[in-house]
Design an enzyme around this catalytic site. Structure first.
Site, short mmCIF file in Angstrom:
data_model
loop_
_atom_site.label_atom_id
_atom_site.label_comp_id
_atom_site.label_asym_id
_atom_site.label_seq_id
_atom_site.Cartn_x
_atom_site.Cartn_y
_atom_site.Cartn_z
N GLU A 195 0.83 -1.22 0.00
CA GLU A 195 0.00 0.00 0.00
C GLU A 195 0.86 1.26 0.00
O GLU A 195 0.55 2.23 -0.69
CB GLU A 195 -0.95 0.02 1.21
N ARG A 199 0.53 3.72 -3.26
CA ARG A 199 -0.13 5.02 -3.04
C ARG A 199 0.90 6.14 -2.83
O ARG A 199 0.86 7.16 -3.49
CB ARG A 199 -1.07 4.94 -1.83
N ASP A 328 -4.20 -10.24 -8.46
CA ASP A 328 -4.48 -9.24 -9.51
C ASP A 328 -3.32 -8.42 -10.08
O ASP A 328 -2.90 -8.62 -11.23
CB ASP A 328 -5.62 -8.29 -9.05
N GLU A 460 -12.13 -0.53 -10.49
CA GLU A 460 -11.68 -1.48 -11.54
C GLU A 460 -12.57 -1.54 -12.78
O GLU A 460 -12.07 -1.68 -13.90
CB GLU A 460 -11.52 -2.89 -10.95
C1 DMJ Z 1 -6.38 0.07 -5.14
O1 DMJ Z 1 -5.64 0.43 -4.03
C2 DMJ Z 1 -5.53 -0.58 -6.19
O2 DMJ Z 1 -6.19 -0.54 -7.40
C3 DMJ Z 1 -5.16 -2.00 -5.87
O3 DMJ Z 1 -4.46 -2.62 -6.91
C4 DMJ Z 1 -6.40 -2.79 -5.59
N1 DMJ Z 1 -7.29 -2.16 -4.67
C5 DMJ Z 1 -7.55 -0.76 -4.70
C6 DMJ Z 1 -8.81 -0.32 -5.42
O4 DMJ Z 1 -9.85 -1.17 -5.42
#
Ligand code: DMJ
Length: 564
Positions: A195, A199, A328, A460
């Site tokens: 995270e 971010r 993912d 998404e």
């Molecule tokens: C975001 O922080 C990013 O896209 C991450 O890859 C997956 N989750 C969240 C949004 O849903």
């Protein structure tokens, strides 16, 4: 040893000359050793090592590494020149000819609406939660959470680039001032490596590349350094949690047998390559290339990548495979690493297309109602469930279509469109989608469990609309995006911000009181791009990290222009 007598030289004279030479050579080699030794004890020896050590030992494995002279020359140049040169190496201006303003008035009106939503979300964050990580819009206060290790201002860092591309100048300046005066990286809490990377590091890097403000670059590199101890494991696969102060790291309590998570350690590559480019320090790239190597080498069940890997043994811990949560963005970063390397990172390319083949062979399914979806795989048994998170894969398969085998290109584009269509189908009846939907017991893209019915402002599905719009210009993607805007306005907008909802199947909604930072960074940015011309952050020059922070493609002729 037999010495052959040289003409005119006595045996004893030859012995004397030889011992003089020997002493001289000994002295010379001592001198050289001393000089080199001294160099390595000088401050900032990393850079010197980079110049003097052999290429295989320490040279960055990024594309665009230059010769020793390039490095020396480069180090002499003033920094803003580097930034100007970087801009000149882009194929197009980042913000397009008219900031991406569409000529069609209806589309422009929609774009303006999205900008207004961003301003509303931002203003409320600023008013009630300034400096905290996220806004709780119903209780009108800030939320700190436990993902960022004591770092603050996640919504500010996540918003910098969105505010900038939307031309929200005053807001962007407030955000920048906060970074200057209040972003304190000397925190001492437990952070998610993933995270913080996507971010904070991603947000700061993008802000730097868009604006040229050295402040963002310096903060990104400073923070990047604090993440490095997480890689101190027997395999170099980082653990998921790190104390940013002490550098101690460990695995999530919920991860089986102390394992690391594929989507976490596999989602560092883009940012870390740029940290090397900006700092001149090869270590970041070395760390992620080591992860890459291990994953490339390890045996994969049916060519699939399970979600849990031991950072100690380097073996898979259990066989759960998913294109949604836990897996993912690992797949996303393979194709994006290839694209970001100006299509030179062949390992990433090979790994991406063989993973995609395995996914198609084992996970891609067609429902009785004709919807294409990605199931999850548990040791060979399919779970006919698709998470909202997995809906990013429409866009991913779309952007990768063109570089697949020629006979597969159209097929990939069709697959991308089918997945995006399925995800759109899951958006009903509030026109917002559940956290997970199923395709069993008669269900067709519907959440069958109460616990899967929530929507937390995730991006998404909209992300896939944006990519599919750019790739096909099929107007339905803009229409679907507009449906989402209206639904967000109707169900998620509250008096003091935007909130997630607990059940997408109930028209009288219940709010979860959280304005996620990714709503500002991703959901609203992708919507804005969807209603903009394609020359706003053109895909020829930029890739978006998994938090929608744009990072420039590293071009060969750009080499070293980013280093300090
Ligand atoms: C975001 O922080 C990013 O896209 C991450 O890859 C997956 N989750 C969240 C949004 O849903």
């Amino acid at each position: 040893m037999v010495f052959r007598k040289l003409p005119g030289v006595s045996a004893s004279g030859m012995g004397l000359r030889l011992s003089q030479k020997f002493v001289f050579l000994l002295f010379l080699s001592g001198l050289v050793t001393l000089c080199f030794g001294a160099l390595f004890f000088l401050p900032d020896s990393v850079r010197l090592k980079r110049i003097f050590l052999s290429k295989t030992e320490t040279q960055p494995v990024t594309v665009g590494s230059g010769s020793e002279n390039d490095v020396r020359e480069h180090l002499k140049r003033p920094k803003d020149q580097d930034y100007k040169k970087f801009k000149r190496c882009l194929l197009r201006p980042p913000l397009g000819t008219d900031d991406g303003k569409p000529s069609d008035p209806k589309t422009n009106e929609r774009r303006e609406k999205v900008k207004e939503m961003m301003k509303f979300a931002w203003d409320n964050y600023k008013r009630y939660a300034w400096g905290k990580n996220e806004l709780q819009p119903l209780t009108r206060n800030g939320h700190i959470g436990n993902m960022f290790g004591g770092l603050r201002g996640a919504s500010i860092i996540d918003s910098l680039d969105t505010l900038y591309i939307m031309g929200l100048v005053e807001e962007y300046n407030d955000a920048k001032d906060w970074v200057q005066t209040s972003l304190d990286l000397n925190s001492n809490g437990e952070a998610s490596l993933f995270e913080v990377n996507i971010r904070y590091v991603g947000g700061l890097l993008s802000a730097y590349y868009l604006t040229g403000e050295e402040l963002f670059k310096n903060k990104a590199v400073e923070l990047g350094e604090k993440l490095l101890p997480a890689f101190n494991t027997p395999t170099g696969i980082p653990r998921g949690v790190i104390n940013l102060g002490s550098g101690t790291s460990w695995s999530w309590g919920w991860a089986s047998a102390g394992s690391s998570i594929l989507a976490e350690f596999g989602t560092l590559h883009l940012e870390f390559v740029h940290l090397t480019e900006l700092s001149g320090n090869p270590i970041y790239t070395e760390k992620v290339m080591n992860i890459r190597k291990l994953l490339n080498k390890i045996e994969k069940p049916h060519g699939l990548y399970p979600n849990f890997l031991s950072p100690v043994s380097g073996n898979w811990v259990q066989h759960h495979v998913s294109i949604g949560g836990l897996g993912d963005s690992f797949y996303e970063y393979l194709i994006k690493s290839y694209l970001m390397s100006d299509k030179t990172d062949d390992d990433a390319k090979k790994m991406y297309y063989s993973a995609l083949e395995a996914i198609e062979a084992n996970l891609v399914q067609k429902s009785p109602g004709g919807l294409t979806y990605m199931a999850e795989w548990r040791g060979g048994i399919l779970d006919h469930k698709m998470g909202h998170l997995a809906c990013f894969s429409g866009g991913m398969i779309g952007i990768g279509a063109d570089d697949g085998a020629p006979e597969k290109r159209q097929h990939y584009l069709d697959l991308a469109a089918e997945i995006t269509h399925t995800c759109h189908e899951s958006y009903t009846p509030t026109k917002l989608g559940p956290e997970a939907f199923r395709f069993d017991s008669g269900a067709e893209a519907t959440a069958t469990r109460l616990s899967d019915r929530y929507y937390i402002l995730r991006p998404e599905v909209i992300e896939s609309y944006m990519y599919m719009w750019r790739l096909t210009h099929d107007p339905k993607y803009r229409e679907w995006g507009w449906e989402a805007v209206q639904a967000l306005e109707e169900h998620c907008r509250v008096e003091s911000g935007f909130s997630g909802i607990r059940d997408v199947y109930t028209l009288t909604v219940s709010h979860d009181n959280m304005q996620q930072s990714f709503f500002l960074s991703e959901t609203l940015k992708y919507l804005y791009l969807l209603f903009s011309d394609d020359d706003l952050l053109p895909l020829e020059d930029w890739v978006f990290n998994t938090e929608a922070h744009p990072l420039p493609i590293v071009r060969k002729r750009n080499h070293l222009i980013f280093a300090l």
